[in-house]
Write a protein that holds these residues in place. Structure first.
Motif, PDB file in Angstrom:
ATOM      1  N   ARG A 295      -5.020  11.319  -0.409  1.00 22.01           N
ATOM      2  CA  ARG A 295      -4.886  11.961   0.894  1.00 22.01           C
ATOM      3  C   ARG A 295      -4.744  10.937   2.018  1.00 22.01           C
ATOM      4  O   ARG A 295      -3.929  11.109   2.925  1.00 22.01           O
ATOM      5  CB  ARG A 295      -6.108  12.854   1.134  1.00 22.01           C
ATOM      6  N   GLN A 296      -5.577   9.867   1.972  1.00 17.81           N
ATOM      7  CA  GLN A 296      -5.594   8.953   3.113  1.00 17.81           C
ATOM      8  C   GLN A 296      -5.981   7.530   2.721  1.00 17.81           C
ATOM      9  O   GLN A 296      -6.595   6.817   3.506  1.00 17.81           O
ATOM     10  CB  GLN A 296      -6.578   9.477   4.170  1.00 17.81           C
ATOM     11  N   GLY A 297      -5.672   7.092   1.533  1.00 16.07           N
ATOM     12  CA  GLY A 297      -5.902   5.710   1.171  1.00 16.07           C
ATOM     13  C   GLY A 297      -7.254   5.446   0.541  1.00 16.07           C
ATOM     14  O   GLY A 297      -8.128   6.319   0.479  1.00 16.07           O
ATOM     15  N   PRO A 298      -7.478   4.205   0.062  1.00 12.57           N
ATOM     16  CA  PRO A 298      -8.707   3.871  -0.673  1.00 12.57           C
ATOM     17  C   PRO A 298      -9.976   3.991   0.155  1.00 12.57           C
ATOM     18  O   PRO A 298     -11.049   4.213  -0.389  1.00 12.57           O
ATOM     19  CB  PRO A 298      -8.474   2.417  -1.114  1.00 12.57           C
ATOM     20  N   GLY A 299      -9.902   3.820   1.475  1.00 12.76           N
ATOM     21  CA  GLY A 299     -11.093   3.962   2.307  1.00 12.76           C
ATOM     22  C   GLY A 299     -11.688   5.350   2.212  1.00 12.76           C
ATOM     23  O   GLY A 299     -12.900   5.517   2.000  1.00 12.76           O
ATOM     24  N   LEU A 300     -10.844   6.367   2.354  1.00 15.55           N
ATOM     25  CA  LEU A 300     -11.323   7.741   2.225  1.00 15.55           C
ATOM     26  C   LEU A 300     -11.747   8.026   0.791  1.00 15.55           C
ATOM     27  O   LEU A 300     -12.690   8.785   0.548  1.00 15.55           O
ATOM     28  CB  LEU A 300     -10.244   8.724   2.667  1.00 15.55           C
TER      29      LEU A 300
END
Length: 422
Positions: A295-300
């Protein structure tokens, strides 16, 4: 409380439960065997009767029974601090491995070679779930009522997509209404445990800690993380029967309701969870991390994984520390034992639904539907996955190979099919 002759030191606790966490592959049956060997046979920290009583108690609770058993053992040895150490060591190695696998899957999971290896793992997963179904059915379906609950749960979930919690609540309510019989008599009253007020305060404190992140996310307007955490929090407290029983409901919500993952990604999630130590319910962490990262990259993805670990496993500490002092009295109630028997029978039907769901998505490229009932298109049958399933059955059932060895062989066979197709 059953105390060993000499209370183990913290160094001994760290060594014992660290080892249990590192070698606990293969699902709850294998994990419970590892704990029995370490705590009863090798170190003699628990007696056989006490260990089996603890296992029966944990089977009454929602959540991963193997982690709860480890937490309970730690609690009996060194109180709440010992329970925290044992429970966290049981989960931590697998959680770290799952985090690395989820990030790698998002980055490289669509590569043909990786997908080919996963095809072999998927075939093995089909056999593993069928084995779990067979073992559980032999113990759970002991009478006509239990067989009816199993068949009813299968039809209700697979053909009508009824909510999993509704089935569990209905089975448990039916069991509670059954009168005591000669085969299920009341047990003698045990000694009085801690007061209800203290237990209530313990439950309240752990409950507030469990739900605090969800409240913060809701107030901050983090809709995706809140919905994700709320679902896995519900799943954690309704997870009777272990992780296998939950996967059908998890797939129903994550794939069909929210569209967080595709059916293929959901099957990959279970396949990867089988390769890691710790409870199989760590599959929830993988699902959350992949959904967040896509959805929004490895951070999320990392945030979703930490949140899911919190809401999934904190209830284990809540249940153990609240009810552990009352174990003997609870196990003496015949109606609770009857409720557990009915729930376990329904879980057999749920696992049967999961096994068929997995098999259809592995064997057929196209799955249609008739209302909620999935219907495969026969012309899309895939012979290679069928052969891989037969190979997996030969390894696990025929040759009785271990799980890790079978995973490596099946991943290699899956990759070989890709190379031969070139």
């Amino acid at each position: 409380m059953q105390i060993p002759q000499e209370t183990p030191s913290w160094r001994q606790m760290l060594a014992a439960f660290g080892r249990i966490g590192l070698v606990s592959f293969g699902g709850p049956a294998a994990q419970i065997s590892v704990m029995h060997r370490e705590l009863v046979e090798r170190r003699r920290w628990m007696q056989e009767e006490g260990f089996l009583g603890a296992l029966s108690f944990c089977m009454l609770l929602p959540g991963p029974e193997a982690m709860q058993l480890a937490t309970y053992a730690g609690w009996r040895l060194r109180g709440i601090a010992g329970g925290l150490l044992a429970g966290m060591l049981f989960v931590a190695p697998g959680a770290l491995v799952v985090a690395l696998l989820a990030l790698a899957y998002v980055e490289w999971g669509t590569l043909p070679e990786v997908q080919a290896a996963f095809l072999g793992i998927k075939a093995l997963v089909v056999v593993l779930v069928c084995q779990a179904l067979w073992r559980l059915s032999q113990k759970a379906l002991t009478g006509r009522a239990q067989r009816l609950w199993a068949m009813g749960a299968f039809v209700a979930l697979f053909a009508f997509a009824l909510p999993f919690p509704l089935l569990i609540l209905a089975a448990g309510a039916w069991g509670l209404l059954q009168p005591a019989s000669a085969s299920n008599p009341p047990a003698p009253a045990p000694a009085q445990g801690p007061g209800a007020r203290r237990s209530l305060l313990v439950a309240l404190a752990w409950g507030l800690a469990w739900l605090a992140p969800l409240l913060a996310l809701h107030l901050a307007g983090q809709t995706f993380l809140f919905e994700l955490g709320a679902f896995f929090a519900r799943l954690a407290v309704l997870s009777f029967g272990g992780a296998y029983a939950l996967l059908a409901w998890m797939a129903q919500v994550t794939v069909e309701t929210h569209g967080w993952l595709s059916p293929g990604q959901m099957i990959d999630a279970l396949g990867l969870a089988e390769t890691t130590p710790g409870p199989l319910i760590l599959v929830t962490q993988f699902v959350a991390m992949v959904a967040g990262a896509l959805r929004q990259g490895p951070g999320l993805g990392l945030a979703a994984g930490v949140l899911t670990l919190w809401v999934t496993f904190l209830p284990c500490f809540l249940f153990i520390f609240t009810f552990a002092p009352h174990v003997e009295r609870l196990l003496g109630q015949p109606r609770l034992r009857a409720a557990l028997a009915a729930i376990t029978a329904a879980v057999v039907g749920v696992i049967a639904s999961l096994a068929l769901w997995f098999a259809l998505h592995v064997l057929f490229a196209l799955i249609g539907s008739l209302g909620p009932l999935p219907l495969p298109q026969l012309s899309s049958f895939q012979p290679i996955p069928a052969l891989l399933i037969l190979a997996a059955a030969g390894l696990l059932i025929g040759l009785r190979r271990g799980l890790l060895e079978s995973l490596a062989v099946m991943a290699g066979l899956g990759l070989a099919t890709q190379m031969l197709a070139l």
